[in-house]
Scaffold this motif. Structure first.
Motif, PDB file in Angstrom:
ATOM      1  N   ALA A 181       0.745  -1.143  -0.135  1.00  0.00           N
ATOM      2  CA  ALA A 181      -0.094   0.143  -0.183  1.00  0.00           C
ATOM      3  C   ALA A 181       0.779   1.448  -0.099  1.00  0.00           C
ATOM      4  O   ALA A 181       0.607   2.125  -0.657  1.00  0.00           O
ATOM      5  CB  ALA A 181      -0.894   0.022   1.217  1.00  0.00           C
ATOM      6  N   SER A 182       1.983   1.085   0.758  1.00  0.00           N
ATOM      7  CA  SER A 182       2.819   2.471   0.822  1.00  0.00           C
ATOM      8  C   SER A 182       3.593   2.816  -0.705  1.00  0.00           C
ATOM      9  O   SER A 182       3.898   3.996  -0.816  1.00  0.00           O
ATOM     10  CB  SER A 182       4.146   2.266   1.612  1.00  0.00           C
ATOM     11  N   VAL A 183       3.583   1.892  -1.514  1.00  0.00           N
ATOM     12  CA  VAL A 183       3.998   2.147  -3.028  1.00  0.00           C
ATOM     13  C   VAL A 183       2.679   2.350  -3.778  1.00  0.00           C
ATOM     14  O   VAL A 183       2.858   2.530  -5.028  1.00  0.00           O
ATOM     15  CB  VAL A 183       5.077   1.021  -3.482  1.00  0.00           C
ATOM     16  N   GLY A 184       1.600   2.388  -3.419  1.00  0.00           N
ATOM     17  CA  GLY A 184       0.381   2.743  -4.339  1.00  0.00           C
ATOM     18  C   GLY A 184      -0.486   1.617  -4.639  1.00  0.00           C
ATOM     19  O   GLY A 184      -1.621   1.805  -5.292  1.00  0.00           O
ATOM     20  N   GLU A 185      -0.196   0.429  -4.427  1.00  0.00           N
ATOM     21  CA  GLU A 185      -1.144  -0.814  -4.585  1.00  0.00           C
ATOM     22  C   GLU A 185      -2.431  -0.681  -3.670  1.00  0.00           C
ATOM     23  O   GLU A 185      -2.376  -0.329  -2.695  1.00  0.00           O
ATOM     24  CB  GLU A 185      -0.515  -2.020  -4.288  1.00  0.00           C
ATOM     25  N   ASP A 186      -3.370  -0.952  -4.452  1.00  0.00           N
ATOM     26  CA  ASP A 186      -4.903  -0.931  -3.667  1.00  0.00           C
ATOM     27  C   ASP A 186      -5.369  -2.305  -3.482  1.00  0.00           C
ATOM     28  O   ASP A 186      -5.558  -3.053  -4.464  1.00  0.00           O
ATOM     29  CB  ASP A 186      -5.753  -0.181  -4.442  1.00  0.00           C
ATOM     30  N   ILE A 187      -5.016  -3.059  -2.513  1.00  0.00           N
ATOM     31  CA  ILE A 187      -5.492  -4.325  -2.241  1.00  0.00           C
ATOM     32  C   ILE A 187      -6.633  -4.540  -1.308  1.00  0.00           C
ATOM     33  O   ILE A 187      -6.666  -4.130  -0.098  1.00  0.00           O
ATOM     34  CB  ILE A 187      -4.066  -5.113  -1.529  1.00  0.00           C
ATOM     35  N   ARG A 188      -7.292  -5.537  -1.617  1.00  0.00           N
ATOM     36  CA  ARG A 188      -8.699  -5.678  -0.998  1.00  0.00           C
ATOM     37  C   ARG A 188      -8.796  -7.249  -0.809  1.00  0.00           C
ATOM     38  O   ARG A 188      -8.149  -7.987  -1.538  1.00  0.00           O
ATOM     39  CB  ARG A 188      -9.786  -5.155  -1.664  1.00  0.00           C
ATOM     40  N   TYR A 189      -9.622  -7.521   0.065  1.00  0.00           N
ATOM     41  CA  TYR A 189      -9.901  -8.894   0.406  1.00  0.00           C
ATOM     42  C   TYR A 189     -11.472  -9.140   0.413  1.00  0.00           C
ATOM     43  O   TYR A 189     -12.180  -8.520   0.698  1.00  0.00           O
ATOM     44  CB  TYR A 189      -9.585  -9.084   1.875  1.00  0.00           C
ATOM     45  N   LEU A 190     -11.512 -10.574  -0.217  1.00  0.00           N
ATOM     46  CA  LEU A 190     -12.828 -11.214  -0.278  1.00  0.00           C
ATOM     47  C   LEU A 190     -13.129 -12.523   0.547  1.00  0.00           C
ATOM     48  O   LEU A 190     -12.321 -13.299  -0.149  1.00  0.00           O
ATOM     49  CB  LEU A 190     -13.186 -11.265  -2.030  1.00  0.00           C
ATOM     50  N   PRO A 191     -13.615 -12.590   1.533  1.00  0.00           N
ATOM     51  CA  PRO A 191     -13.874 -13.909   2.117  1.00  0.00           C
ATOM     52  C   PRO A 191     -14.225 -14.914   1.094  1.00  0.00           C
ATOM     53  O   PRO A 191     -15.263 -14.857   0.333  1.00  0.00           O
ATOM     54  CB  PRO A 191     -14.853 -13.844   3.393  1.00  0.00           C
ATOM     55  N   ARG A 192     -13.686 -16.186   1.319  1.00  0.00           N
ATOM     56  CA  ARG A 192     -14.168 -17.240   0.280  1.00  0.00           C
ATOM     57  C   ARG A 192     -15.578 -17.759   0.435  1.00  0.00           C
ATOM     58  O   ARG A 192     -15.956 -18.018  -0.490  1.00  0.00           O
ATOM     59  CB  ARG A 192     -12.975 -18.291   0.642  1.00  0.00           C
ATOM     60  N   HIS A 193     -16.096 -17.503   1.622  1.00  0.00           N
ATOM     61  CA  HIS A 193     -17.205 -17.932   1.888  1.00  0.00           C
ATOM     62  C   HIS A 193     -18.232 -17.031   1.139  1.00  0.00           C
ATOM     63  O   HIS A 193     -19.831 -17.173   1.085  1.00  0.00           O
ATOM     64  CB  HIS A 193     -17.749 -18.234   3.438  1.00  0.00           C
ATOM     65  N   HIS A 194     -17.961 -15.958   0.688  1.00  0.00           N
ATOM     66  CA  HIS A 194     -18.798 -14.728   0.098  1.00  0.00           C
ATOM     67  C   HIS A 194     -19.525 -15.369  -1.008  1.00  0.00           C
ATOM     68  O   HIS A 194     -18.760 -16.144  -1.859  1.00  0.00           O
ATOM     69  CB  HIS A 194     -18.084 -13.472  -0.180  1.00  0.00           C
ATOM     70  N   THR A 195     -20.870 -15.329  -1.286  1.00  0.00           N
ATOM     71  CA  THR A 195     -21.527 -15.935  -2.367  1.00  0.00           C
ATOM     72  C   THR A 195     -21.068 -15.587  -3.666  1.00  0.00           C
ATOM     73  O   THR A 195     -21.083 -16.372  -4.692  1.00  0.00           O
ATOM     74  CB  THR A 195     -23.101 -15.549  -2.518  1.00  0.00           C
ATOM     75  N   SER A 196     -20.485 -14.413  -3.862  1.00  0.00           N
ATOM     76  CA  SER A 196     -19.839 -13.826  -5.141  1.00  0.00           C
ATOM     77  C   SER A 196     -18.829 -14.662  -5.639  1.00  0.00           C
ATOM     78  O   SER A 196     -18.423 -14.734  -6.739  1.00  0.00           O
ATOM     79  CB  SER A 196     -19.500 -12.400  -5.122  1.00  0.00           C
ATOM     80  N   VAL A 197     -17.993 -15.345  -4.596  1.00  0.00           N
ATOM     81  CA  VAL A 197     -16.614 -16.134  -5.125  1.00  0.00           C
ATOM     82  C   VAL A 197     -17.193 -17.307  -5.999  1.00  0.00           C
ATOM     83  O   VAL A 197     -16.376 -17.560  -6.818  1.00  0.00           O
ATOM     84  CB  VAL A 197     -16.155 -16.552  -3.835  1.00  0.00           C
ATOM     85  N   SER A 198     -18.262 -17.880  -5.815  1.00  0.00           N
ATOM     86  CA  SER A 198     -18.484 -19.191  -6.747  1.00  0.00           C
ATOM     87  C   SER A 198     -18.649 -18.591  -8.150  1.00  0.00           C
ATOM     88  O   SER A 198     -18.747 -19.525  -9.013  1.00  0.00           O
ATOM     89  CB  SER A 198     -20.043 -19.754  -6.245  1.00  0.00           C
ATOM     90  N   ALA A 199     -18.671 -17.491  -8.422  1.00  0.00           N
ATOM     91  CA  ALA A 199     -19.013 -17.124  -9.963  1.00  0.00           C
ATOM     92  C   ALA A 199     -17.599 -16.634 -10.650  1.00  0.00           C
ATOM     93  O   ALA A 199     -17.472 -16.332 -11.795  1.00  0.00           O
ATOM     94  CB  ALA A 199     -19.673 -15.792 -10.168  1.00  0.00           C
ATOM     95  N   LEU A 200     -16.666 -16.518  -9.803  1.00  0.00           N
ATOM     96  CA  LEU A 200     -15.182 -16.288 -10.121  1.00  0.00           C
ATOM     97  C   LEU A 200     -14.689 -17.565 -10.837  1.00  0.00           C
ATOM     98  O   LEU A 200     -14.990 -18.685 -10.568  1.00  0.00           O
ATOM     99  CB  LEU A 200     -14.403 -15.880  -8.954  1.00  0.00           C
ATOM    100  N   PRO A 201     -13.582 -17.491 -11.715  1.00  0.00           N
ATOM    101  CA  PRO A 201     -12.689 -18.468 -12.124  1.00  0.00           C
ATOM    102  C   PRO A 201     -11.984 -19.148 -11.151  1.00  0.00           C
ATOM    103  O   PRO A 201     -11.933 -18.871  -9.972  1.00  0.00           O
ATOM    104  CB  PRO A 201     -11.702 -17.952 -13.298  1.00  0.00           C
ATOM    105  N   SER A 202     -11.484 -20.162 -11.480  1.00  0.00           N
ATOM    106  CA  SER A 202     -10.604 -21.240 -10.693  1.00  0.00           C
ATOM    107  C   SER A 202      -9.070 -20.762 -10.789  1.00  0.00           C
ATOM    108  O   SER A 202      -8.368 -21.474 -10.231  1.00  0.00           O
ATOM    109  CB  SER A 202     -10.992 -22.603 -10.794  1.00  0.00           C
TER     110      SER A 202
END
Length: 180
Positions: free
Chosen positions: A100-121
């Protein structure tokens, strides 16, 4: 699998994009040879050793990210994480402030969230919504990066853009995710 981009050719992707670079990370652990010593230092609680190793081993990546973000480019990641966190996720959470100190914006998505099932593997980088770098790993228990398959087929790129948008929509910014 086609020819994979590796080494300097892979790193050039981070100097040649014009506006945005996005990464979707789906694995609970990555076993890159360059990380092993740092991960061991983290696990053993050797904070000074971890700081020293980070300064040595992460300089090139930080320079790439700092150059990109200083030029007004965005670098974003969504890490899909299993909860409760394993050792490797705790390790990456501890290191994210440096990214983050060099400008990356990193976010987290819990694996149990329903949206994860629609993501690729698979993990991928998406550059300027026009080039996908699908990441291939040694799945023989090592999870070591083998390289990236470059994809420019419009329909496949659009699909990766949709996955990016879905993941980003539900992902929690690092500072908010680590408050709890």
């Amino acid at each position: 699998m086609t020819d994979l981009v590796t080494g300097e050719d892979f790193l050039r992707l981070f100097t040649s994009f014009e506006h945005t670079a996005f990464r979707l990370e789906l694995r609970d652990q990555y076993n890159e040879p360059s990380e092993r010593e740092r991960f061991a230092a983290f696990l053993s609680g050797e904070a000074e050793q971890l700081d020293r190793l980070n300064k040595i081993q992460r300089v090139r990546w930080f320079d790439l990210m700092r150059d990109a973000t200083s030029a007004g480019k965005r670098v974003e990641r969504v890490r899909v994480v299993t909860e409760p966190h394993g050792d490797y996720t705790r390790y990456t959470l501890a290191l994210t402030a440096g990214n983050a100190s060099v400008g990356e914006d990193i976010r987290y998505l819990p694996r149990h969230h329903t949206s994860v099932s629609a993501l690729p593997s698979w993990d991928y980088w998406l550059f300027d919504s026009r080039l996908v770098a699908r990441l291939w790993f040694d799945d023989g228990g090592d999870s070591r990066l083998l390289g990236a398959e470059l994809i420019e087929v419009p329909a496949q790129v659009v699909e990766h853009c949709a996955w990016r948008d879905a993941a980003w929509h539900y992902a929690i910014p690092h500072t908010e995710y680590t408050k709890g």
